[in-house]
Design a protein around this motif. Sequence first.
Motif, PDB file in Angstrom:
ATOM      1  N   GLU A   1       9.282   8.953  17.068  1.00  0.00           N
ATOM      2  CA  GLU A   1       9.138   9.739  18.292  1.00  0.00           C
ATOM      3  C   GLU A   1       9.907  11.064  18.153  1.00  0.00           C
ATOM      4  O   GLU A   1       9.393  12.145  18.476  1.00  0.00           O
ATOM      5  CB  GLU A   1       9.689   8.909  19.464  1.00  0.00           C
ATOM      6  N   GLU A   2      11.116  10.971  17.648  1.00  0.00           N
ATOM      7  CA  GLU A   2      11.940  12.169  17.464  1.00  0.00           C
ATOM      8  C   GLU A   2      11.318  13.093  16.405  1.00  0.00           C
ATOM      9  O   GLU A   2      11.329  14.321  16.534  1.00  0.00           O
ATOM     10  CB  GLU A   2      13.364  11.742  17.071  1.00  0.00           C
ATOM     11  N   MET A   3      10.765  12.463  15.375  1.00  0.00           N
ATOM     12  CA  MET A   3      10.093  13.242  14.324  1.00  0.00           C
ATOM     13  C   MET A   3       8.926  14.034  14.917  1.00  0.00           C
ATOM     14  O   MET A   3       8.749  15.228  14.632  1.00  0.00           O
ATOM     15  CB  MET A   3       9.576  12.271  13.259  1.00  0.00           C
ATOM     16  N   ALA A   4       8.143  13.346  15.764  1.00  0.00           N
ATOM     17  CA  ALA A   4       6.998  14.005  16.410  1.00  0.00           C
ATOM     18  C   ALA A   4       7.491  15.193  17.233  1.00  0.00           C
ATOM     19  O   ALA A   4       6.902  16.282  17.198  1.00  0.00           O
ATOM     20  CB  ALA A   4       6.242  13.009  17.286  1.00  0.00           C
ATOM     21  N   ARG A   5       8.571  14.991  17.950  1.00  0.00           N
ATOM     22  CA  ARG A   5       9.105  16.058  18.795  1.00  0.00           C
ATOM     23  C   ARG A   5       9.526  17.253  17.934  1.00  0.00           C
ATOM     24  O   ARG A   5       9.238  18.404  18.260  1.00  0.00           O
ATOM     25  CB  ARG A   5      10.300  15.520  19.597  1.00  0.00           C
ATOM     26  N   LEU A   6      10.173  16.960  16.807  1.00  0.00           N
ATOM     27  CA  LEU A   6      10.628  18.043  15.929  1.00  0.00           C
ATOM     28  C   LEU A   6       9.461  18.830  15.334  1.00  0.00           C
ATOM     29  O   LEU A   6       9.611  19.980  14.945  1.00  0.00           O
ATOM     30  CB  LEU A   6      11.464  17.458  14.776  1.00  0.00           C
ATOM     31  N   CYS A   7       8.316  18.178  15.220  1.00  0.00           N
ATOM     32  CA  CYS A   7       7.154  18.800  14.555  1.00  0.00           C
ATOM     33  C   CYS A   7       6.148  19.344  15.567  1.00  0.00           C
ATOM     34  O   CYS A   7       4.930  19.328  15.309  1.00  0.00           O
ATOM     35  CB  CYS A   7       6.465  17.793  13.644  1.00  0.00           C
ATOM     36  N   GLY A   8       6.601  19.776  16.717  1.00  0.00           N
ATOM     37  CA  GLY A   8       5.680  20.383  17.669  1.00  0.00           C
ATOM     38  C   GLY A   8       4.971  19.366  18.538  1.00  0.00           C
ATOM     39  O   GLY A   8       3.897  19.643  19.066  1.00  0.00           O
TER      40      GLY A   8
ATOM     41  N   THR B   1       0.845  -1.200   0.000  1.00  0.00           N
ATOM     42  CA  THR B   1       0.000   0.000   0.000  1.00  0.00           C
ATOM     43  C   THR B   1       0.877   1.245   0.000  1.00  0.00           C
ATOM     44  O   THR B   1       0.623   2.199  -0.754  1.00  0.00           O
ATOM     45  CB  THR B   1      -0.929  -0.006   1.232  1.00  0.00           C
ATOM     46  N   ALA B   2       1.920   1.227   0.838  1.00  0.00           N
ATOM     47  CA  ALA B   2       2.825   2.388   0.886  1.00  0.00           C
ATOM     48  C   ALA B   2       3.421   2.637  -0.495  1.00  0.00           C
ATOM     49  O   ALA B   2       3.494   3.785  -0.969  1.00  0.00           O
ATOM     50  CB  ALA B   2       3.917   2.150   1.921  1.00  0.00           C
ATOM     51  N   SER B   3       3.812   1.566  -1.151  1.00  0.00           N
ATOM     52  CA  SER B   3       4.426   1.698  -2.476  1.00  0.00           C
ATOM     53  C   SER B   3       3.411   2.229  -3.494  1.00  0.00           C
ATOM     54  O   SER B   3       3.739   3.072  -4.348  1.00  0.00           O
ATOM     55  CB  SER B   3       4.962   0.325  -2.890  1.00  0.00           C
TER      56      SER B   3
ATOM     57  N   SER C   1      10.200   8.512   4.210  1.00  0.00           N
ATOM     58  CA  SER C   1       9.286   7.910   5.189  1.00  0.00           C
ATOM     59  C   SER C   1      10.068   7.614   6.457  1.00  0.00           C
ATOM     60  O   SER C   1      11.241   7.263   6.404  1.00  0.00           O
ATOM     61  CB  SER C   1       8.634   6.646   4.632  1.00  0.00           C
ATOM     62  N   VAL C   2       9.410   7.788   7.586  1.00  0.00           N
ATOM     63  CA  VAL C   2      10.052   7.549   8.886  1.00  0.00           C
ATOM     64  C   VAL C   2       9.193   6.535   9.631  1.00  0.00           C
ATOM     65  O   VAL C   2       8.066   6.848  10.049  1.00  0.00           O
ATOM     66  CB  VAL C   2      10.176   8.869   9.685  1.00  0.00           C
ATOM     67  N   GLN C   3       9.690   5.305   9.750  1.00  0.00           N
ATOM     68  CA  GLN C   3       8.896   4.219  10.322  1.00  0.00           C
ATOM     69  C   GLN C   3       9.474   3.654  11.627  1.00  0.00           C
ATOM     70  O   GLN C   3       8.738   3.068  12.420  1.00  0.00           O
ATOM     71  CB  GLN C   3       8.753   3.084   9.296  1.00  0.00           C
ATOM     72  N   ASP C   4      10.766   3.813  11.819  1.00  0.00           N
ATOM     73  CA  ASP C   4      11.376   3.303  13.046  1.00  0.00           C
ATOM     74  C   ASP C   4      10.734   4.012  14.253  1.00  0.00           C
ATOM     75  O   ASP C   4      10.682   5.254  14.280  1.00  0.00           O
ATOM     76  CB  ASP C   4      12.884   3.580  12.999  1.00  0.00           C
ATOM     77  N   PRO C   5      10.231   3.255  15.244  1.00  0.00           N
ATOM     78  CA  PRO C   5       9.477   3.886  16.333  1.00  0.00           C
ATOM     79  C   PRO C   5      10.261   4.970  17.079  1.00  0.00           C
ATOM     80  O   PRO C   5       9.697   6.024  17.405  1.00  0.00           O
ATOM     81  CB  PRO C   5       9.136   2.714  17.265  1.00  0.00           C
ATOM     82  N   ALA C   6      11.531   4.725  17.343  1.00  0.00           N
ATOM     83  CA  ALA C   6      12.313   5.729  18.078  1.00  0.00           C
ATOM     84  C   ALA C   6      12.501   6.980  17.213  1.00  0.00           C
ATOM     85  O   ALA C   6      12.415   8.116  17.702  1.00  0.00           O
ATOM     86  CB  ALA C   6      13.671   5.152  18.471  1.00  0.00           C
ATOM     87  N   ARG C   7      12.707   6.767  15.929  1.00  0.00           N
ATOM     88  CA  ARG C   7      12.871   7.923  15.032  1.00  0.00           C
ATOM     89  C   ARG C   7      11.541   8.648  14.827  1.00  0.00           C
ATOM     90  O   ARG C   7      11.492   9.861  14.696  1.00  0.00           O
ATOM     91  CB  ARG C   7      13.468   7.470  13.690  1.00  0.00           C
TER      92      ARG C   7
ATOM     93  N   ALA D   1       0.716  14.234  18.503  1.00  0.00           N
ATOM     94  CA  ALA D   1       0.532  12.803  18.795  1.00  0.00           C
ATOM     95  C   ALA D   1       0.249  11.973  17.550  1.00  0.00           C
ATOM     96  O   ALA D   1       0.682  10.815  17.456  1.00  0.00           O
ATOM     97  CB  ALA D   1      -0.609  12.642  19.798  1.00  0.00           C
ATOM     98  N   GLN D   2      -0.457  12.558  16.567  1.00  0.00           N
ATOM     99  CA  GLN D   2      -0.819  11.752  15.388  1.00  0.00           C
ATOM    100  C   GLN D   2       0.419  11.259  14.644  1.00  0.00           C
ATOM    101  O   GLN D   2       0.379  10.241  13.951  1.00  0.00           O
ATOM    102  CB  GLN D   2      -1.776  12.529  14.454  1.00  0.00           C
ATOM    103  N   ILE D   3       1.519  11.962  14.785  1.00  0.00           N
ATOM    104  CA  ILE D   3       2.750  11.534  14.097  1.00  0.00           C
ATOM    105  C   ILE D   3       3.247  10.219  14.712  1.00  0.00           C
ATOM    106  O   ILE D   3       3.750   9.341  14.012  1.00  0.00           O
ATOM    107  CB  ILE D   3       3.834  12.629  14.185  1.00  0.00           C
ATOM    108  N   ARG D   4       3.071  10.078  15.999  1.00  0.00           N
ATOM    109  CA  ARG D   4       3.497   8.835  16.672  1.00  0.00           C
ATOM    110  C   ARG D   4       2.633   7.659  16.243  1.00  0.00           C
ATOM    111  O   ARG D   4       3.116   6.547  16.087  1.00  0.00           O
ATOM    112  CB  ARG D   4       3.364   8.983  18.185  1.00  0.00           C
ATOM    113  N   HIS D   5       1.329   7.893  16.042  1.00  0.00           N
ATOM    114  CA  HIS D   5       0.382   6.788  15.908  1.00  0.00           C
ATOM    115  C   HIS D   5       0.029   6.420  14.468  1.00  0.00           C
ATOM    116  O   HIS D   5      -0.550   5.349  14.237  1.00  0.00           O
ATOM    117  CB  HIS D   5      -0.894   7.102  16.690  1.00  0.00           C
ATOM    118  N   ALA D   6       0.356   7.268  13.518  1.00  0.00           N
ATOM    119  CA  ALA D   6      -0.026   6.979  12.124  1.00  0.00           C
ATOM    120  C   ALA D   6       0.750   5.767  11.604  1.00  0.00           C
ATOM    121  O   ALA D   6       1.916   5.568  11.939  1.00  0.00           O
ATOM    122  CB  ALA D   6       0.284   8.194  11.248  1.00  0.00           C
ATOM    123  N   GLY D   7       0.102   4.963  10.769  1.00  0.00           N
ATOM    124  CA  GLY D   7       0.773   3.803  10.183  1.00  0.00           C
ATOM    125  C   GLY D   7       1.994   4.201   9.370  1.00  0.00           C
ATOM    126  O   GLY D   7       3.012   3.522   9.365  1.00  0.00           O
ATOM    127  N   LEU D   8       1.871   5.315   8.641  1.00  0.00           N
ATOM    128  CA  LEU D   8       2.975   5.804   7.811  1.00  0.00           C
ATOM    129  C   LEU D   8       3.200   7.283   8.092  1.00  0.00           C
ATOM    130  O   LEU D   8       2.238   8.021   8.340  1.00  0.00           O
ATOM    131  CB  LEU D   8       2.638   5.653   6.314  1.00  0.00           C
TER     132      LEU D   8
END
Length: 267
Positions: A78-85, A46-48, A70-76, A88-95
């Motif tokens: 988390e960091e992505m979410a932090r960088l974007c304000g 689906t992602a493809s 795309s950023v899928q690694d859970p720890a990354r 929470a949806q950034i943490r929980h989205a499938g992609l």
Amino acid sequence: MFTETFAEAWTLRSGEAPGFEVPEVARFLAHRSVRRFASREVSEETASALVAAAQSAATSSNLQLWSVVSVQDPARREEMARLCGDQAQIRHAGLFFAFLADHHRMRTVAQAAGEEALGLGYAEFYTMAVIDAALAAERMVCAAEALGLGVCYIGGLRNDAQGVKEFLRLPEGCFGVFGLCVGWPEEPVTAQIKPRLGQDAVWFREEYDPAPDATEYDARMAAFYKTEGMRGEATWSMRSGRRVGLGRMTGRETLKGWLEEQGFNLK
Ligand SMILES: Cc1cc2nc3c(=O)[nH]c(=O)nc-3n(C[C@H](O)[C@H](O)[C@H](O)COP(=O)(O)O)c2cc1C
């Protein structure tokens, strides 16, 4: 999957019944941003397919001045979410996709072909890359929503352009324009179709009308805010007026200088 018919979605969007039906367009009218996602995975296929849809968007002169990370690694993530304000949806989205305006690839390819690519320093080519990224993303959105997936754009990607550049290891000439969360919506879907300005406020015939009047839209949005239980300023004009003030720049006020350092928008 959003289930509104053309007439239902039109009415929620505009406050009036359409008086005609174009059923094929219903799914486009039914868009809403989804910020609560189920923990269900989105498959690699689906992602493809979504990236293929994005690549199928029109692109100025076929230059394809955009890329996506795309950023899928859970720890990354988390960091992505932090960088974007810290959304929470950034943490929980499938992609999660970071959409880039990308001059790096074109500059490299052009220089390898013996061209200096000096045009890329002009505002014109900055604009072109941002348009390309936006068109690609929106085509991905249309494909995702056709599959029953929900999306949420993330302008918070621009809160810390330098932090995003370092995190994603972007070379000079790449700029993270916005992120896009894609995932299966949490059921029952709580996100509602949000009203928009009337067509006469955005669609002018032959000549622009420079006298906007948001009174009618403010009334519809006030009712929407109420049903959503949203607090704060009562009208869209008030909320949006605050949004375009200097108090809500969230770090993005430095963007112009940063873009120039990256070789964008110099002339
Ligand atoms: C480029 C762009 C950036 C956005 N950034 C964010 C964001 O950082 N966080 C968020 O929750 N929504 C974000 N949104 C979603 C908008 O708030 C949303 O599209 C708008 O309120 C209209 O609501 P709707 O999408 O449900 O119709 C963004 C939308 C766009 C197009």
